[in-house]
Design a protein around this motif. Structure first.
Motif, short mmCIF file in Angstrom:
data_model
loop_
_atom_site.label_atom_id
_atom_site.label_comp_id
_atom_site.label_asym_id
_atom_site.label_seq_id
_atom_site.Cartn_x
_atom_site.Cartn_y
_atom_site.Cartn_z
N UNK A 77 0.81 -1.23 0.00
CA UNK A 77 0.00 0.00 0.00
C UNK A 77 0.83 1.28 0.00
N UNK A 78 2.02 1.22 0.62
CA UNK A 78 2.86 2.43 0.70
C UNK A 78 4.06 2.34 -0.23
N UNK A 79 3.93 1.56 -1.27
CA UNK A 79 5.03 1.41 -2.23
C UNK A 79 5.57 -0.01 -2.18
N UNK A 80 6.28 -0.36 -3.26
CA UNK A 80 6.78 -1.75 -3.35
C UNK A 80 7.92 -1.85 -4.35
N UNK A 81 8.73 -2.89 -4.15
CA UNK A 81 9.68 -3.34 -5.17
C UNK A 81 9.20 -4.73 -5.56
N UNK A 82 8.62 -4.83 -6.75
CA UNK A 82 8.02 -6.09 -7.18
C UNK A 82 8.99 -6.77 -8.16
N UNK A 83 9.54 -7.90 -7.73
CA UNK A 83 10.65 -8.55 -8.44
C UNK A 83 10.16 -9.86 -9.07
N UNK A 84 10.28 -9.94 -10.39
CA UNK A 84 10.00 -11.21 -11.07
C UNK A 84 8.62 -11.32 -11.68
N UNK A 85 7.87 -10.24 -11.69
CA UNK A 85 6.55 -10.22 -12.30
C UNK A 85 6.34 -8.83 -12.87
N UNK A 86 5.77 -8.66 -14.06
CA UNK A 86 5.20 -9.68 -14.94
C UNK A 86 6.26 -10.39 -15.79
N UNK A 87 5.91 -11.63 -16.18
CA UNK A 87 6.79 -12.38 -17.09
C UNK A 87 6.08 -12.76 -18.37
N UNK A 88 4.79 -12.46 -18.46
CA UNK A 88 4.05 -12.73 -19.70
C UNK A 88 3.20 -11.49 -19.99
N UNK A 89 2.75 -11.38 -21.23
CA UNK A 89 1.87 -10.25 -21.58
C UNK A 89 0.60 -10.30 -20.73
N UNK A 90 0.08 -11.52 -20.52
CA UNK A 90 -1.15 -11.65 -19.72
C UNK A 90 -0.90 -11.15 -18.29
N UNK A 91 0.27 -11.49 -17.74
CA UNK A 91 0.58 -11.00 -16.39
C UNK A 91 0.69 -9.47 -16.39
N UNK A 92 1.29 -8.90 -17.43
CA UNK A 92 1.43 -7.45 -17.50
C UNK A 92 0.06 -6.79 -17.52
N UNK A 93 -0.84 -7.36 -18.33
CA UNK A 93 -2.17 -6.76 -18.49
C UNK A 93 -2.95 -6.85 -17.17
N UNK A 94 -2.96 -8.03 -16.56
CA UNK A 94 -3.76 -8.21 -15.34
C UNK A 94 -3.15 -7.46 -14.17
N UNK A 95 -1.82 -7.44 -14.11
CA UNK A 95 -1.16 -6.71 -13.01
C UNK A 95 -1.49 -5.22 -13.11
N UNK A 96 -1.52 -4.71 -14.34
CA UNK A 96 -1.87 -3.30 -14.53
C UNK A 96 -3.30 -3.04 -14.05
N UNK A 97 -4.22 -3.94 -14.40
CA UNK A 97 -5.62 -3.76 -13.96
C UNK A 97 -5.72 -3.81 -12.44
N UNK A 98 -5.01 -4.76 -11.84
CA UNK A 98 -5.01 -4.88 -10.38
C UNK A 98 -4.46 -3.61 -9.75
N UNK A 99 -3.35 -3.12 -10.30
CA UNK A 99 -2.71 -1.92 -9.74
C UNK A 99 -3.61 -0.70 -9.88
N UNK A 100 -4.33 -0.61 -11.00
CA UNK A 100 -5.27 0.51 -11.17
C UNK A 100 -6.35 0.42 -10.09
N UNK A 101 -6.90 -0.78 -9.90
CA UNK A 101 -7.95 -0.98 -8.87
C UNK A 101 -7.46 -0.60 -7.49
N UNK A 102 -6.22 -0.94 -7.18
CA UNK A 102 -5.68 -0.70 -5.83
C UNK A 102 -5.04 0.69 -5.71
N UNK A 103 -5.00 1.45 -6.81
CA UNK A 103 -4.33 2.75 -6.79
C UNK A 103 -2.83 2.61 -6.61
N UNK A 104 -2.26 1.55 -7.21
CA UNK A 104 -0.84 1.25 -6.98
C UNK A 104 -0.09 1.03 -8.29
N UNK A 105 -0.40 1.82 -9.33
CA UNK A 105 0.28 1.57 -10.60
C UNK A 105 1.78 1.87 -10.47
#
Ligand code: AP5
Length: 213
Positions: A77-105
């Motif tokens: 919630x207060x920032x992150x270092x996310x290591x090792x993801x995304x590794x596929x286009x699908x992961x990139x797309x879904x991670x972006x949607x998740x981050x938008x929902x959580x306000x954490x892009x």
């Protein structure tokens, strides 16, 4: 600051991710570490992942994304270092949607560039010291091939979104750390919001804003 760490196996994601997280007071969330922890504890996710991780295959997107969402919601919630993801286009797309929902892009996608022969040398040296199950010559070659075929193309998405930063990670650890921290500092000082083209947002699953009259 919200940081994605994208790099080939052995490039130093874990090494640099730990230092960056400490320096910036952020949680270091590494999907490989989370999966190995699940394997060690014999959880359902660990049992589903073990053979794939040992063969250097990618764990299915839905399993990884569910795991990442849970940890991001809890620790990021207060920032992150996310290591090792995304590794596929699908992961990139879904991670972006998740981050938008959580306000954490992500503010920055940090790419560590290291030539293949250097990472192979590093991982074989680590194999001799630590004996990680996926650090055999054949599996290292397979992990690298998967990186180039499936993961590296994602970098172009982040470049279009104007948040890609590439650092040469072949020099010694301390030198790379200095370069990485300097690069992150210049991103932090640049207050301009990251560019996001309509085409890119649409590609990541977010409908374009209606145009103003
Ligand atoms: P993961 O653990 O992420 O493995 P990896 O990507 O292959 O990366 P490594 O941990 O081997 O290397 P690293 O880049 O972290 O480098 P490190 O700092 O350790 O993932 C493991 C597996 O989990 C995957 O293969 C897959 O099966 C699964 N998985 C994970 N995420 C997934 C996802 N999103 N989707 C699907 N499946 C997923 O350094 C390596 C060595 O080099 C160390 O010995 C270190 O001391 C040394 N070193 C580091 N930097 C330097 C330097 N500058 N100079 C000299 N030596 C250095």
């Amino acid at each position: 600051m919200n940081i994605l760490l994208i790099a080939p196996p052995g490039a130093g994601k874990g090494t640099q991710g730990t230092v960056i997280a400490e320096e910036l007071g952020l949680p270091h969330i590494a999907t490989g570490d989370l999966l190995r922890d699940n394997i060690a504890r014999g959880t359902e996710l660990g049992r589903a992942s073990q053979a794939l991780v040992e063969r250097g295959e990618l764990v299915p997107d839905d399993l990884v994304l569910e795991m990442v969402r849970e940890v991001l919601e809890r620790d990021g919630r207060d920032g992150y270092v996310l290591d090792g993801v995304p590794r596929t286009i699908e992961q990139a797309r879904t991670l972006y949607q998740t981050a938008v929902e959580l306000g954490l892009t992500a503010d920055v996608a940090l790419h560590l560039h290291v030539p293949d022969d250097v990472v192979v040398e590093r991982l074989l040296a680590r194999a001799a010291e630590q004996g990680r199950a996926d650090d055999t010559a054949d599996v290292i070659r397979h992990r690298l091939a998967l990186y180039h075929r499936v993961t590296a193309p994602i970098l172009a998405w982040y470049q279009q979104r104007d948040i890609l930063v590439t650092v040469d990670a072949a020099p010694p650890v301390e030198e790379v750390t200095r370069e990485v921290l300097a690069a992150l500092e210049s991103v932090r000082l640049d207050d301009a919001p990251p560019a996001d083209t309509t085409g890119l947002a649409a590609a990541f699953g977010v409908p374009p804003e209606p145009s103003q009259p």
